[in-house]
Scaffold this motif. Structure first.
Motif, mmCIF file in Angstrom:
data_model
loop_
_atom_site.group_PDB
_atom_site.id
_atom_site.type_symbol
_atom_site.label_atom_id
_atom_site.label_comp_id
_atom_site.label_asym_id
_atom_site.label_seq_id
_atom_site.Cartn_x
_atom_site.Cartn_y
_atom_site.Cartn_z
ATOM 1 N N PHE A 294 19.991 -22.904 -51.674
ATOM 2 C CA PHE A 294 19.318 -22.841 -50.378
ATOM 3 C C PHE A 294 19.109 -24.249 -49.814
ATOM 4 O O PHE A 294 19.334 -24.495 -48.622
ATOM 5 C CB PHE A 294 17.979 -22.126 -50.529
ATOM 6 C CG PHE A 294 17.207 -21.971 -49.258
ATOM 7 C CD1 PHE A 294 17.730 -21.291 -48.175
ATOM 8 C CD2 PHE A 294 15.930 -22.507 -49.151
ATOM 9 C CE1 PHE A 294 17.008 -21.144 -46.999
ATOM 10 C CE2 PHE A 294 15.194 -22.366 -47.980
ATOM 11 C CZ PHE A 294 15.735 -21.679 -46.905
ATOM 12 N N ALA A 295 18.680 -25.175 -50.673
ATOM 13 C CA ALA A 295 18.484 -26.559 -50.226
ATOM 14 C C ALA A 295 19.790 -27.163 -49.714
ATOM 15 O O ALA A 295 19.805 -27.901 -48.720
ATOM 16 C CB ALA A 295 17.914 -27.403 -51.361
ATOM 17 N N GLN A 296 20.899 -26.843 -50.382
ATOM 18 C CA GLN A 296 22.196 -27.350 -49.928
ATOM 19 C C GLN A 296 22.548 -26.782 -48.563
ATOM 20 O O GLN A 296 23.044 -27.492 -47.685
ATOM 21 C CB GLN A 296 23.289 -26.993 -50.940
ATOM 22 C CG GLN A 296 24.653 -27.579 -50.600
ATOM 23 C CD GLN A 296 24.606 -29.089 -50.473
ATOM 24 O OE1 GLN A 296 24.194 -29.784 -51.389
ATOM 25 N NE2 GLN A 296 25.016 -29.612 -49.320
ATOM 26 N N ALA A 297 22.279 -25.493 -48.370
ATOM 27 C CA ALA A 297 22.536 -24.887 -47.061
ATOM 28 C C ALA A 297 21.667 -25.527 -45.986
ATOM 29 O O ALA A 297 22.114 -25.756 -44.857
ATOM 30 C CB ALA A 297 22.269 -23.381 -47.131
ATOM 31 N N LEU A 298 20.417 -25.839 -46.331
ATOM 32 C CA LEU A 298 19.531 -26.512 -45.373
ATOM 33 C C LEU A 298 20.072 -27.892 -45.004
ATOM 34 O O LEU A 298 20.018 -28.305 -43.845
ATOM 35 C CB LEU A 298 18.127 -26.636 -45.962
ATOM 36 C CG LEU A 298 17.343 -25.338 -46.123
ATOM 37 C CD1 LEU A 298 16.068 -25.582 -46.918
ATOM 38 C CD2 LEU A 298 17.001 -24.735 -44.766
ATOM 39 N N ASN A 299 20.595 -28.597 -45.978
ATOM 40 C CA ASN A 299 21.172 -29.909 -45.689
ATOM 41 C C ASN A 299 22.397 -29.807 -44.786
ATOM 42 O O ASN A 299 22.646 -30.690 -43.962
ATOM 43 C CB ASN A 299 21.539 -30.625 -46.990
ATOM 44 C CG ASN A 299 20.339 -31.240 -47.680
ATOM 45 O OD1 ASN A 299 19.483 -31.832 -47.037
ATOM 46 N ND2 ASN A 299 20.249 -31.084 -48.997
ATOM 47 N N ASN A 300 23.152 -28.736 -44.924
ATOM 48 C CA ASN A 300 24.338 -28.542 -44.082
ATOM 49 C C ASN A 300 23.970 -28.135 -42.659
ATOM 50 O O ASN A 300 24.788 -28.266 -41.748
ATOM 51 C CB ASN A 300 25.261 -27.492 -44.700
ATOM 52 C CG ASN A 300 25.885 -27.955 -45.995
ATOM 53 O OD1 ASN A 300 25.972 -29.153 -46.270
ATOM 54 N ND2 ASN A 300 26.314 -27.014 -46.821
#
Length: 398
Positions: A48-54
């Motif tokens: 989820f954090a990676q998706a937020l960064n994207n």
């Protein structure tokens, strides 16, 4: 990792992630509505954090169970079953999912932040929860707990800057704009002699809010009786509205939160802003320590304590706390900058050499003594024999 640009000691506190637009958007949507691999919570939070960064709306939305979120919101409302059902149906539409995601998780233009899973936080109220932290380039932070269900989806959140579950905050905002006959406002007013007058104010206030006339809404809120203004639903609503009025209004609203709910550790992070603004640094330190009881011994919170200690004039304590923040999370860059600035203030030049050597090792192997002036303003250090020796050997450490 790029070390970035020159910085000064940062004393910024919390930046608010969920905007007034975001929660009002939830409320308006509500009012208008009248066999896979089992992932660990850590893995889900990391993804989820990676998706937020994207920062891709649909990719972020795919992590959220909007149907269950709608059910949580509806369960907290005092209204008819038909309105609850309509809300649940509305919340699982694609339009709502995208609006929710855009208003809550897409950073405003010009704002830069980094999202990262940090750890599992053990809370008294919710049990063990995965925590994601947002570090803003300006120095502020936000913390969020993720409520993950059996479907490997996130059905609710808890934000440090709100001191409440999002479903509860949305339900509170929604409740206030549902028809008055739902009984919630009547129960809020009780049997007071001026209940009819106050009910009229509510109706006017809510109409003004839907028109975006937040200053007038805030004036009406200020005129409500104290026994109503002290309710948590109203304080949350006032904080929400005040963010679109002025810094002074926001500070005043936080003051009410402190007055009536200041001892609650879940609201403590919200109150750091208030105490720093009022230069009540002892209270600010207590709020940070109380926040740490909820969020754990997080590096960003320890670093925040370091900044407040410096504002209190205790540079040695600030250095000690900065070193602690570095040791807790070596990959978190901000405490290094604070530590170097404090060591310059104390003329601890050998200490600066050690800190810069750590930064070189952790972030950028090409960062050598000859490049110090590219990133820092350290006139005393650059004039010192410690720096000259580092230049001669082309190394911060012997």
């Amino acid at each position: 990792m790029n070390l970035g640009t020159r910085r000064e000691l940062n004393t910024g506190v919390a930046l608010k992630l969920i905007s007034v637009i975001g929660l009002i958007l939830f409320a308006i949507f509500s009012a208008q509505a009248e066999g896979e691999k089992k992932l660990s919570h850590t893995e889900i939070a990391q993804n989820f954090a990676q998706a937020l960064n994207n920062q891709e709306v649909d990719a972020i939305a795919n992590f959220v169970d909007f149907h269950e979120f709608g059910k949580l919101v509806a369960s907290k409302l005092s209204t008819s079953d038909s309105i609850r059902h309509a809300i649940i149906e509305q919340y699982q539409t694609t339009n709502f999912a995208r609006a929710y995601t855009s208003s809550t998780f897409i950073l405003p233009e010009g704002e830069v932040g980094s999202f990262g899973y940090k750890n599992i936080v053990s809370t008294t109220e919710f049990g063990d929860m995965p925590m994601v932290r947002i570090d803003y380039e300006t120095g502020g932070h936000e913390f969020m707990l993720l409520f993950i269900n059996e479907k490997n989806l996130i059905e609710d959140f808890f934000f440090a800057s709100k001191g409440n579950r999002v479903s509860a905050a949305v339900a509170g905002a929604t409740q206030l704009i549902l028809p008055a006959q739902n009984g919630f406002i009547s129960r809020l007013l009780g049997t007071s002699d001026n209940s009819k007058e106050v009910l009229t104010k509510f109706q006017k206030m809510l109409a003004l809010r839907q028109q975006g006339r937040f200053n007038e809404v805030y004036e009406i809120l200020q005129s409500l009786p104290d026994e109503i203004q002290s309710k948590r639903e109203l304080i949350d609503f006032k904080i929400l509205i005040s963010q679109s009025v002025s810094d002074e209004a926001y500070t005043e609203a936080l003051g009410q939160l402190d007055k009536y709910f200041g001892e609650n550790e879940s609201t403590s992070f919200m109150l750091v802003d208030l105490h720093v603004t009022n230069e009540n640094y002892e209270a600010a330190i207590r709020s940070v320590e109380k926040a740490m009881q909820f969020w754990g011994n997080d590096s960003a919170l320890v670093h925040l304590k370091a900044n407040i200690a410096f504002m209190m004039g205790d540079s040695k304590k600030a250095i000690e706390l900065s070193k602690e923040a570095v040791s807790i999370e070596p990959s978190y860059e901000e405490p290094y900058w604070t530590l170097v600035t404090l060591q310059e203030h104390e003329k601890d030049f050998e200490g600066i050499n050690k800190t810069l050597a750590l930064m070189q090792q952790q972030f950028d192997e090409t960062f050598t003594p000859s490049r110090v002036s590219e990133f820092f303003v350290l006139p005393a250090y650059e004039a010192s024999s410690a720096y000259k020796a580092a230049l001669e050997r082309n190394s911060f450490l012997p």
